[in-house]
Write an enzyme that holds these catalytic residues in place. Structure first.
Site, short mmCIF file in Angstrom:
data_model
loop_
_atom_site.label_atom_id
_atom_site.label_comp_id
_atom_site.label_asym_id
_atom_site.label_seq_id
_atom_site.Cartn_x
_atom_site.Cartn_y
_atom_site.Cartn_z
N HIS A 1 -31.93 0.22 -6.29
CA HIS A 1 -31.56 0.20 -7.70
C HIS A 1 -32.14 -1.05 -8.37
O HIS A 1 -32.44 -2.03 -7.70
CB HIS A 1 -30.03 0.19 -7.84
CG HIS A 1 -29.40 1.46 -7.40
ND1 HIS A 1 -29.08 1.71 -6.07
CD2 HIS A 1 -29.05 2.57 -8.09
CE1 HIS A 1 -28.55 2.93 -5.98
NE2 HIS A 1 -28.52 3.47 -7.18
N ARG B 1 -33.66 -7.42 -11.26
CA ARG B 1 -33.45 -7.51 -9.80
C ARG B 1 -33.66 -6.13 -9.22
O ARG B 1 -32.80 -5.26 -9.31
CB ARG B 1 -32.04 -8.01 -9.47
CG ARG B 1 -31.71 -7.94 -7.98
CD ARG B 1 -30.40 -8.64 -7.64
NE ARG B 1 -29.27 -8.15 -8.42
CZ ARG B 1 -28.37 -7.25 -8.01
NH1 ARG B 1 -28.47 -6.70 -6.82
NH2 ARG B 1 -27.37 -6.90 -8.81
N TYR B 2 -34.81 -5.93 -8.59
CA TYR B 2 -35.07 -4.69 -7.86
C TYR B 2 -34.46 -4.87 -6.48
O TYR B 2 -35.02 -5.53 -5.63
CB TYR B 2 -36.58 -4.42 -7.77
CG TYR B 2 -37.16 -3.92 -9.06
CD1 TYR B 2 -37.29 -2.56 -9.29
CD2 TYR B 2 -37.58 -4.81 -10.05
CE1 TYR B 2 -37.82 -2.08 -10.48
CE2 TYR B 2 -38.12 -4.33 -11.24
CZ TYR B 2 -38.23 -2.98 -11.45
OH TYR B 2 -38.75 -2.51 -12.63
N CYS B 3 -33.29 -4.30 -6.30
CA CYS B 3 -32.53 -4.43 -5.05
C CYS B 3 -32.86 -3.22 -4.17
O CYS B 3 -32.40 -2.11 -4.42
CB CYS B 3 -31.05 -4.50 -5.37
SG CYS B 3 -30.00 -4.94 -3.99
N MET B 4 -33.69 -3.43 -3.16
CA MET B 4 -34.25 -2.34 -2.38
C MET B 4 -33.62 -2.25 -0.99
O MET B 4 -33.07 -3.22 -0.48
CB MET B 4 -35.76 -2.54 -2.23
CG MET B 4 -36.52 -2.62 -3.54
SD MET B 4 -36.52 -1.09 -4.49
CE MET B 4 -35.26 -1.39 -5.71
#
Length: 193
Positions: A152, A164-167
């Site tokens: 997300h 913040r690309y939280c992968m």
């Protein structure tokens, strides 16, 4: 009362999953070790293959955790995944298609326990979708070519993007800087000069 019960049950399921993974070994869960040992075939990882394997083939190639994350919109446990604490230079590619997605130059420690980035390498390689699961509205990030769930994106990241690309590590494969040429990603060497 009903919402509290459902939330409690969701938390219990998530904690049980995290405990199951943690019980796999003293240092790292077995699935994390398998993730590094079982990459996709070379033509796929280099991006030369445009056909994405079908579901039956993906079940054979991916670990159970990789499949759950990428195909069933799962989430791996925080602080207990392959790349949350990876500080090496290199790029992160889609575990299914091999398309480059993120760079270590944009990675930062968000304190969440998942690998976090301020931006993708190429915004055209990802797709954002509205996600209304878990009683909230979030923005899901998927890889465009493989349609794999990656994680997300949130608006609480650092400059310069504020994102913040939280992968999920399970959706990615890390290519170290020194292996970029050998793996077919030589054009990304320029990021590290």
């Amino acid at each position: 009362m009903k919402t509290t019960l459902i939330t409690t049950l969701c938390l219990m399921v998530a904690l049980a999953g995290a405990y199951r993974l943690q019980a796999a070994g003293p240092d790292q869960p077995k699935e994390l070790t398998q993730q590094a040992a079982r990459p996709m075939t070379q033509p796929t990882m280099k991006g030369a293959q445009t056909m994405i394997p079908g579901d039956a083939e993906l079940r054979k190639i991916l670990t159970p955790l990789q499949y759950k994350v990428t195909r069933e919109e799962g989430t791996e446990p925080p602080f207990n995944n392959a790349y949350w604490n990876n500080h090496a230079e290199g790029i992160y590619v889609d575990i299914i298609s091999g398309v480059p997605l993120f760079s270590s130059t944009d990675k930062y420690d968000s304190g969440t326990g998942w690998p976090s980035f301020t931006r993708p390498l190429d915004p055209a390689a990802i797709v954002n979708k509205e996600d209304r699961s878990f009683f909230s509205v979030r923005t899901e990030v998927r890889s465009k070519l493989a349609d794999a769930h990656l994680g997300h994106v949130f608006n609480d990241g650092p400059p310069p993007t504020g994102l913040r690309y939280c992968m999920n590590s399970a959706a990615l494969r890390f290519i170290p800087k020194d292996a970029l040429e050998k793996e077919g990603y030589g054009e990304y060497q320029k990021l590290f000069k």
